[in-house]
Design a protein around this motif. Structure first.
Motif, PDB file in Angstrom:
ATOM      1  N   LEU A 129      74.561 -17.231 -35.735  1.00  0.00           N
ATOM      2  CA  LEU A 129      73.917 -18.514 -36.024  1.00  0.00           C
ATOM      3  C   LEU A 129      73.162 -18.514 -37.346  1.00  0.00           C
ATOM      4  CD1 LEU A 129      72.508 -19.182 -32.447  1.00  0.00           C
ATOM      5  CD2 LEU A 129      74.663 -20.012 -33.432  1.00  0.00           C
ATOM      6  N   ARG A 130      73.268 -17.432 -38.107  1.00  0.00           N
ATOM      7  CA  ARG A 130      72.479 -17.308 -39.334  1.00  0.00           C
ATOM      8  C   ARG A 130      73.004 -18.178 -40.464  1.00  0.00           C
ATOM      9  NH1 ARG A 130      70.970 -11.569 -42.292  1.00  0.00           N
ATOM     10  NH2 ARG A 130      69.650 -12.428 -43.947  1.00  0.00           N
ATOM     11  N   LEU A 131      74.321 -18.332 -40.557  1.00  0.00           N
ATOM     12  CA  LEU A 131      74.899 -19.106 -41.655  1.00  0.00           C
ATOM     13  C   LEU A 131      76.057 -19.952 -41.129  1.00  0.00           C
ATOM     14  CD1 LEU A 131      74.498 -19.442 -44.763  1.00  0.00           C
ATOM     15  CD2 LEU A 131      76.427 -17.874 -45.057  1.00  0.00           C
ATOM     16  N   PRO A 132      75.759 -21.123 -40.546  1.00  0.00           N
ATOM     17  CA  PRO A 132      76.822 -22.020 -40.075  1.00  0.00           C
ATOM     18  C   PRO A 132      77.679 -22.477 -41.258  1.00  0.00           C
ATOM     19  CG  PRO A 132      74.683 -22.654 -39.179  1.00  0.00           C
ATOM     20  CD  PRO A 132      74.413 -21.651 -40.253  1.00  0.00           C
ATOM     21  N   PRO A 133      78.914 -22.889 -40.996  1.00  0.00           N
ATOM     22  CA  PRO A 133      79.826 -23.260 -42.089  1.00  0.00           C
ATOM     23  C   PRO A 133      79.357 -24.483 -42.873  1.00  0.00           C
ATOM     24  CG  PRO A 133      80.797 -23.744 -39.944  1.00  0.00           C
ATOM     25  CD  PRO A 133      79.589 -22.941 -39.683  1.00  0.00           C
ATOM     26  N   ARG A 134      79.419 -24.343 -44.185  1.00  0.00           N
ATOM     27  CA  ARG A 134      79.096 -25.409 -45.121  1.00  0.00           C
ATOM     28  C   ARG A 134      79.945 -25.226 -46.366  1.00  0.00           C
ATOM     29  NH1 ARG A 134      74.163 -28.281 -45.012  1.00  0.00           N
ATOM     30  NH2 ARG A 134      74.158 -28.293 -47.285  1.00  0.00           N
ATOM     31  N   ARG A 135      79.937 -26.218 -47.224  1.00  0.00           N
ATOM     32  CA  ARG A 135      80.589 -26.110 -48.525  1.00  0.00           C
ATOM     33  C   ARG A 135      79.529 -25.959 -49.608  1.00  0.00           C
ATOM     34  NH1 ARG A 135      83.836 -30.476 -46.670  1.00  0.00           N
ATOM     35  NH2 ARG A 135      82.620 -31.917 -47.943  1.00  0.00           N
ATOM     36  N   GLY A 136      79.987 -25.573 -50.807  1.00  0.00           N
ATOM     37  CA  GLY A 136      79.106 -25.587 -51.955  1.00  0.00           C
ATOM     38  C   GLY A 136      78.720 -24.215 -52.487  1.00  0.00           C
ATOM     39  N   SER A 137      78.264 -24.210 -53.720  1.00  0.00           N
ATOM     40  CA  SER A 137      77.904 -22.957 -54.391  1.00  0.00           C
ATOM     41  C   SER A 137      76.689 -22.300 -53.745  1.00  0.00           C
ATOM     42  CB  SER A 137      77.644 -23.211 -55.876  1.00  0.00           C
ATOM     43  OG  SER A 137      76.614 -24.174 -56.047  1.00  0.00           O
ATOM     44  N   ALA A 138      75.754 -23.099 -53.236  1.00  0.00           N
ATOM     45  CA  ALA A 138      74.580 -22.525 -52.583  1.00  0.00           C
ATOM     46  C   ALA A 138      74.982 -21.740 -51.339  1.00  0.00           C
ATOM     47  CB  ALA A 138      73.591 -23.629 -52.216  1.00  0.00           C
ATOM     48  N   GLN A 139      75.983 -22.244 -50.614  1.00  0.00           N
ATOM     49  CA  GLN A 139      76.481 -21.542 -49.433  1.00  0.00           C
ATOM     50  C   GLN A 139      77.091 -20.203 -49.831  1.00  0.00           C
ATOM     51  OE1 GLN A 139      76.073 -22.141 -46.335  1.00  0.00           O
ATOM     52  NE2 GLN A 139      77.822 -21.573 -45.083  1.00  0.00           N
ATOM     53  N   LEU A 140      77.870 -20.185 -50.906  1.00  0.00           N
ATOM     54  CA  LEU A 140      78.488 -18.946 -51.371  1.00  0.00           C
ATOM     55  C   LEU A 140      77.434 -17.931 -51.788  1.00  0.00           C
ATOM     56  CD1 LEU A 140      81.470 -20.371 -53.458  1.00  0.00           C
ATOM     57  CD2 LEU A 140      81.566 -19.367 -51.162  1.00  0.00           C
ATOM     58  N   ALA A 141      76.398 -18.405 -52.467  1.00  0.00           N
ATOM     59  CA  ALA A 141      75.329 -17.506 -52.899  1.00  0.00           C
ATOM     60  C   ALA A 141      74.623 -16.885 -51.699  1.00  0.00           C
ATOM     61  CB  ALA A 141      74.336 -18.265 -53.778  1.00  0.00           C
ATOM     62  N   GLN A 142      74.348 -17.696 -50.680  1.00  0.00           N
ATOM     63  CA  GLN A 142      73.668 -17.176 -49.494  1.00  0.00           C
ATOM     64  C   GLN A 142      74.581 -16.222 -48.724  1.00  0.00           C
ATOM     65  OE1 GLN A 142      71.808 -20.204 -47.151  1.00  0.00           O
ATOM     66  NE2 GLN A 142      70.793 -18.750 -45.786  1.00  0.00           N
ATOM     67  N   MET A 143      75.878 -16.519 -48.700  1.00  0.00           N
ATOM     68  CA  MET A 143      76.824 -15.629 -48.039  1.00  0.00           C
ATOM     69  C   MET A 143      76.855 -14.274 -48.745  1.00  0.00           C
ATOM     70  SD  MET A 143      80.888 -16.201 -47.262  1.00  0.00           S
ATOM     71  CE  MET A 143      80.518 -17.493 -46.071  1.00  0.00           C
ATOM     72  N   ALA A 144      76.889 -14.283 -50.082  1.00  0.00           N
ATOM     73  CA  ALA A 144      76.894 -13.030 -50.842  1.00  0.00           C
ATOM     74  C   ALA A 144      75.637 -12.218 -50.547  1.00  0.00           C
ATOM     75  CB  ALA A 144      77.009 -13.322 -52.333  1.00  0.00           C
ATOM     76  N   GLN A 145      74.513 -12.897 -50.416  1.00  0.00           N
ATOM     77  CA  GLN A 145      73.257 -12.212 -50.122  1.00  0.00           C
ATOM     78  C   GLN A 145      73.323 -11.527 -48.764  1.00  0.00           C
ATOM     79  OE1 GLN A 145      70.275 -11.908 -52.011  1.00  0.00           O
ATOM     80  NE2 GLN A 145      69.860 -10.444 -50.358  1.00  0.00           N
ATOM     81  N   ILE A 146      73.803 -12.229 -47.758  1.00  0.00           N
ATOM     82  CA  ILE A 146      73.866 -11.670 -46.405  1.00  0.00           C
ATOM     83  C   ILE A 146      74.878 -10.530 -46.340  1.00  0.00           C
ATOM     84  CG2 ILE A 146      74.490 -12.180 -44.011  1.00  0.00           C
ATOM     85  CD1 ILE A 146      73.374 -15.001 -44.453  1.00  0.00           C
ATOM     86  N   LEU A 147      76.025 -10.686 -47.003  1.00  0.00           N
ATOM     87  CA  LEU A 147      77.047  -9.649 -46.961  1.00  0.00           C
ATOM     88  C   LEU A 147      76.630  -8.394 -47.717  1.00  0.00           C
ATOM     89  CD1 LEU A 147      80.386 -11.652 -47.360  1.00  0.00           C
ATOM     90  CD2 LEU A 147      79.351 -10.719 -45.274  1.00  0.00           C
ATOM     91  N   SER A 148      75.609  -8.492 -48.563  1.00  0.00           N
ATOM     92  CA  SER A 148      75.117  -7.330 -49.295  1.00  0.00           C
ATOM     93  C   SER A 148      74.189  -6.472 -48.445  1.00  0.00           C
ATOM     94  CB  SER A 148      74.376  -7.775 -50.564  1.00  0.00           C
ATOM     95  OG  SER A 148      75.249  -8.431 -51.447  1.00  0.00           O
ATOM     96  N   GLU A 149      73.820  -6.959 -47.280  1.00  0.00           N
ATOM     97  CA  GLU A 149      72.947  -6.197 -46.384  1.00  0.00           C
ATOM     98  C   GLU A 149      73.766  -5.153 -45.614  1.00  0.00           C
ATOM     99  OE1 GLU A 149      71.240  -9.194 -43.920  1.00  0.00           O
ATOM    100  OE2 GLU A 149      70.188 -10.188 -45.575  1.00  0.00           O
ATOM    101  N   SER A 150      73.085  -4.216 -45.012  1.00  0.00           N
ATOM    102  CA  SER A 150      73.748  -3.175 -44.228  1.00  0.00           C
ATOM    103  C   SER A 150      73.098  -3.071 -42.856  1.00  0.00           C
ATOM    104  CB  SER A 150      73.661  -1.817 -44.936  1.00  0.00           C
ATOM    105  OG  SER A 150      74.334  -1.847 -46.183  1.00  0.00           O
TER     106      SER A 150
END
Length: 289
Positions: free
Chosen positions: A134-155
């Motif tokens: 539930l942390r990042l529901p689907p959306r469009r846009g560059s802000a969504q991509l930036a937030q996705m990159a941030q979350i995927l960089s975690e371990s």
């Protein structure tokens, strides 16, 4: 380790080698489960589907203030056309994905870059992308991509991660990326639950070339990335056949699981060009329309 900016840049670079994923004009479900409200026919356009709790990235204009006034939380309306154009991603962020041999990329970096590249293509094609849970529901846009990159960089702290089936919208599409070498029960449960909700998708197994070939000989110490598992042998070559048989059995198990649930499965290793895997992902999700 990749930073969010580097991860986004690598994803953008990889995505430029492929045309944008064509947006699905009509990818609608025949029926949608609404819990206690039963089933209803899927609609088009701005037909209401459900309320969901607002997230930090939701714009103020998307808040349904009338519904929110009835509680202490804020709610957003999800529309059925949004459900139909949603793709949910899961990338294993367990410590085992940090393994790399020779000069190859780590499994984690390859998995994250491929997921980001695919998200960029989907976003470019007008589709909504998000992450399982539930942390990042689907959306469009560059802000969504930036937030996705941030979350995927975690371990994560454990050796192997497990997908969260929460937030997987009925009749959407999904992608799971992992080495799938740990306990498979969590993956099986999440994929089965997703399939029960009409979610179709793909599993991409990312391995290191050493994990495919087992080139070890003589005295060898095998240790998990977290150090919790350790095995020393004086004759590593004697383990090769048994290891390769178990790896083949795991791939067959994943293939059978994909076949039962209507998903696609593919195995990729970091010694291969990333574009090969991205082309496969592109085609696999197209076939799930």
């Amino acid at each position: 380790m990749n930073t969010p900016v580097m991860l986004r840049s690598q994803g953008e670079s990889l995505a430029t080698h492929l045309p944008p994923l064509l947006a699905e004009a009509e990818h609608l479900a025949a029926t949608v489960l609404l819990g206690d409200h039963g089933r209803r026919r899927a609609g088009v356009g701005d037909t209401f589907w459900q309320y969901r709790p607002a997230q930090s990235h939701d714009a103020a204009r998307s808040i349904d203030w009338r519904r929110s006034a009835r509680s202490d939380a804020r709610f957003v309306q999800d529309k059925e056309w949004q459900i139909a154009q949603s793709v949910i991603l899961w990338v294993d962020q367990g410590a085992a994905m940090g393994f790399a041999s020779d000069d190859h990329a780590t499994k984690a970096d390859r998995a994250r870059t491929l997921a980001m590249a695919l998200a960029i293509l989907l976003n470019r094609g007008g589709e909504r992308v998000g992450l399982t849970g539930l942390r990042l529901p689907p959306r469009r846009g560059s802000a969504q991509l930036a937030q996705m990159a941030q979350i995927l960089s975690e371990s994560e702290t454990g050796d192997h991660g497990s997908p969260d089936a929460e937030g997987m919208l009925p009749h959407s599409r999904a992608l799971f990326v992992s080495d799938f070498l740990g306990n498979i029960d969590g993956v099986t449960a999440a994929l089965t639950r997703a399939a029960d909700r009409g979610v179709r998708g793909a599993m991409l197994q990312v391995l290191d070339p050493q994990e495919e070939a087992f080139p070890f000989d003589g005295r060898t110490i095998f240790q998990s990335m977290t150090g919790t598992v350790r095995h020393e042998t004086l004759r590593a070559r004697d383990l090769k056949t048994r290891y390769l048989d178990r790896l083949a059995a795991r791939k067959d198990q994943l293939q059978q699981l994909a076949r039962r649930t209507g998903w696609q499965f593919h195995s990729h290793h970091t010694g291969q060009p990333a574009t090969q895997a991205l082309l496969w992902l592109y085609g696999a999700l197209e076939r799930q329309r």
